[in-house]
Design a protein around this motif. Structure first.
Motif, short mmCIF file in Angstrom:
data_model
loop_
_atom_site.label_atom_id
_atom_site.label_comp_id
_atom_site.label_asym_id
_atom_site.label_seq_id
_atom_site.Cartn_x
_atom_site.Cartn_y
_atom_site.Cartn_z
N PRO A 119 55.86 -14.27 33.24
CA PRO A 119 54.64 -14.41 34.04
C PRO A 119 54.28 -15.85 34.42
N ALA A 120 54.78 -16.83 33.70
CA ALA A 120 54.53 -18.22 34.10
C ALA A 120 55.07 -18.51 35.49
N LEU A 121 56.02 -17.70 35.95
CA LEU A 121 56.57 -17.89 37.29
C LEU A 121 55.49 -17.71 38.36
N VAL A 122 54.42 -17.01 38.01
CA VAL A 122 53.33 -16.78 38.97
C VAL A 122 52.66 -18.10 39.35
N TYR A 123 52.58 -19.04 38.38
CA TYR A 123 51.81 -20.27 38.64
C TYR A 123 52.57 -21.57 38.38
N SER A 124 53.71 -21.53 37.70
CA SER A 124 54.40 -22.75 37.30
C SER A 124 55.38 -23.22 38.37
N GLU A 125 55.11 -24.41 38.91
CA GLU A 125 56.03 -24.98 39.90
C GLU A 125 57.38 -25.31 39.27
N ASP A 126 57.37 -25.74 38.00
CA ASP A 126 58.63 -26.05 37.31
C ASP A 126 59.53 -24.82 37.22
N LYS A 127 58.92 -23.67 36.87
CA LYS A 127 59.70 -22.44 36.78
C LYS A 127 60.24 -22.03 38.15
N LYS A 128 59.46 -22.23 39.18
CA LYS A 128 59.91 -21.88 40.52
C LYS A 128 61.10 -22.74 40.94
N VAL A 129 61.07 -24.01 40.58
CA VAL A 129 62.20 -24.90 40.88
C VAL A 129 63.45 -24.45 40.13
N LEU A 130 63.27 -24.09 38.86
CA LEU A 130 64.42 -23.62 38.08
C LEU A 130 65.01 -22.34 38.69
N LEU A 131 64.15 -21.42 39.08
CA LEU A 131 64.65 -20.18 39.67
C LEU A 131 65.45 -20.47 40.93
N LYS A 132 64.98 -21.41 41.75
CA LYS A 132 65.70 -21.76 42.98
C LYS A 132 67.11 -22.26 42.68
N HIS A 133 67.30 -22.86 41.51
CA HIS A 133 68.61 -23.40 41.13
C HIS A 133 69.43 -22.43 40.28
N THR A 134 68.91 -21.23 40.07
CA THR A 134 69.60 -20.23 39.26
C THR A 134 70.46 -19.34 40.15
N GLN A 135 71.69 -19.05 39.72
CA GLN A 135 72.53 -18.13 40.48
C GLN A 135 71.82 -16.78 40.59
N ARG A 136 71.88 -16.17 41.73
CA ARG A 136 71.12 -14.95 41.97
C ARG A 136 71.63 -13.76 41.16
N ASP A 137 72.84 -13.84 40.66
CA ASP A 137 73.35 -12.74 39.83
C ASP A 137 73.19 -13.03 38.34
N ARG A 138 72.41 -14.08 37.99
CA ARG A 138 72.28 -14.48 36.59
C ARG A 138 70.84 -14.58 36.13
N PHE A 139 69.86 -14.13 36.91
CA PHE A 139 68.47 -14.23 36.45
C PHE A 139 67.87 -12.85 36.23
N LEU A 140 67.03 -12.76 35.19
CA LEU A 140 66.32 -11.55 34.83
C LEU A 140 64.84 -11.87 34.79
N VAL A 141 64.00 -10.83 34.70
CA VAL A 141 62.56 -11.03 34.57
C VAL A 141 62.09 -10.40 33.26
N GLU A 142 61.02 -10.94 32.73
CA GLU A 142 60.50 -10.50 31.44
C GLU A 142 58.99 -10.70 31.39
N THR A 143 58.36 -10.11 30.36
CA THR A 143 56.95 -10.39 30.10
C THR A 143 56.75 -11.14 28.79
N ASP A 144 57.66 -10.99 27.83
CA ASP A 144 57.52 -11.54 26.48
C ASP A 144 56.23 -11.05 25.82
N GLY A 145 55.75 -9.87 26.25
CA GLY A 145 54.54 -9.32 25.65
C GLY A 145 54.69 -9.19 24.14
N PRO A 146 53.59 -9.34 23.40
CA PRO A 146 52.21 -9.39 23.87
C PRO A 146 51.65 -10.80 24.11
N VAL A 147 52.50 -11.76 24.49
CA VAL A 147 52.00 -13.10 24.80
C VAL A 147 50.88 -13.01 25.83
N ARG A 148 49.89 -13.85 25.66
CA ARG A 148 48.76 -13.90 26.59
C ARG A 148 48.91 -15.13 27.49
#
Length: 258
Positions: free
Chosen positions: A178-207
Motif C-alpha cells: 500500500p505504500a505504493l499509493v503515496y510513496s514516490e520512492d516506491k513508484k521509482v523502484l517499480l518503474k525500474h522493476t522487470q514487469r515479469d518480476r513484481f508482485l503486490v501485497e498488503t502485509d496485513g495487518p500493518v496499518r
C-alpha cells in the motif's frame, strides 16, 4: 482465472481472529488469493487449522521470522513443517533484519542460522520463499545463490536501484504494498522493476497512517488500490496490471528452479 493475488499477508495474526471467517468469505467473493505467511511454530499450526480447507483462496507459507529466531526450536519447527508439507505452498516469512540485534536482542548470527535452515528446507521440498530483508539485503543477496530455490520473493522491497538491478539479474521477485499509493520512492523502484518480476501485497495487518485511515490492511479492501497505483505507474490499465501481477504470482508459486 482468479483476479488478484496478495503475495504477502499475515492472516494468522491475532488482529484478524475476530473476523477471519469473514475475511475468507470475502476472498472467495472477490476472487482474491492470499499468500498467508506464518512467523513461528504457533502461527504455522494455526495456519493449518484455519486454511487447510480453503486451498482455493489461501496459499500457506510457513516459516520462522527473524524476530523470533532466538526463541524458536528450529528442529521442532522443521519436523512439524515436514509432517504437514502437503499443506505447505511456500516457506515464509523468513529472512534477516539488521535492526533486531540492537533493538530486540536477537543475535544476527542466530538469524543467519535460522534463515539458512529455512532456505535448506525450501530447497529440499521444492517450495518458494517469502523473504524479510530490512537492513540486510546485501547479506541476503550473497546467501541466496548457495541454494537452488523454486522461487524467491523479496517482500516489501525497499532496497536501492542498484540492489534492485542485482535482484533482477538473480531472477528474484519483489513485491510492493500500500505504500505504493503515496510513496514516490516506491513508484521509482517499480518503474525500474522487470514487469515479469513484481508482485503486490498488503502485509496485513500493518496499518498505513498515510492512507486507508490507519486501519489494519486487508487483501479485499486494500489490494485493488495497490494494483491501481501500479497500473498508473506503469501506464497500463487496471485490468492489465491485475493480469500481470496474477501471472507473476502464479509463476513465483510454481516456477522452475533458478
Amino acid at each position: 482465472m482468479l483476479l488478484l493475488y496478495d503475495a504477502h499477508v499475515h492472516l494468522t495474526d491475532g488482529e484478524y481472529s475476530g473476523y477471519i471467517s469473514h475475511v475468507i468469505s470475502s476472498l472467495y467473493a472477490m476472487k482474491i488469493v492470499a499468500c498467508s505467511v506464518a512467523v513461528d511454530l504457533e502461527t504455522t499450526k494455526k495456519s493449518f487449522r484455519l486454511f487447510n480447507d480453503h486451498k482455493k483462496v489461501v496459499r500457506q507459507f510457513v516459516g520462522i521470522h527473524p524476530e523470533f529466531a532466538a526463541r524458536e526450536d528450529l528442529d521442532k519447527f522443521v519436523q512439524v513443517a515436514r509432517e504437514n508439507m502437503a499443506s505447505v505452498d511456500g516457506i515464509g516469512e523468513i529472512g534477516l533484519d539488521g535492526t533486531y540485534e540492537a533493538e530486540r536482542g536477537v543475535p544476527y548470527g542466530r538469524q543467519k542460522q535460522v534463515f539458512c535452515a529455512m532456505l535448506a528446507l525450501a530447497e529440499s521440498t521444492g517450495k518458494p520463499v517469502s523473504i524479510h530483508s530490512r537492513r540486510s539485503l546485501d547479506d541476503i543477496l550473497a546467501i541466496l545463490p548457495s541454494y537452488r530455490l523454486q522461487g524467491a520473493l523479496l517482500h516489501w522491497f525497499a532496497g536501492s536501484k542498484k540492489q534492485l538491478a542485482k535482484s533482477m539479474e538473480m531472477g528474484l521477485y519483489v513485491s510492493y504494498g500500500p505504500a505504493l499509493v503515496y510513496s514516490e520512492d516506491k513508484k521509482v523502484l517499480l518503474k525500474h522493476t522487470q514487469r515479469d518480476r513484481f508482485l503486490v501485497e498488503t502485509d496485513g495487518p500493518v496499518r498505513y497512517s498515510r492512507c486507508f485511515e490507519g486501519k489494519p490492511a486487508l487483501p479485499t479492501s486494500f489490494l485493488p488500490s495497490v494494483v491501481a497505483s501500479a497500473a498508473a505507474v506503469l501506464g497500463v490499465t487496471y485490468g492489465e496490471a491485475a493480469e500481470m501481477t496474477a501471472r507473476n504470482t502464479e509463476a513465483f508459486l510454481g516456477s522452475q528452479q533458478l
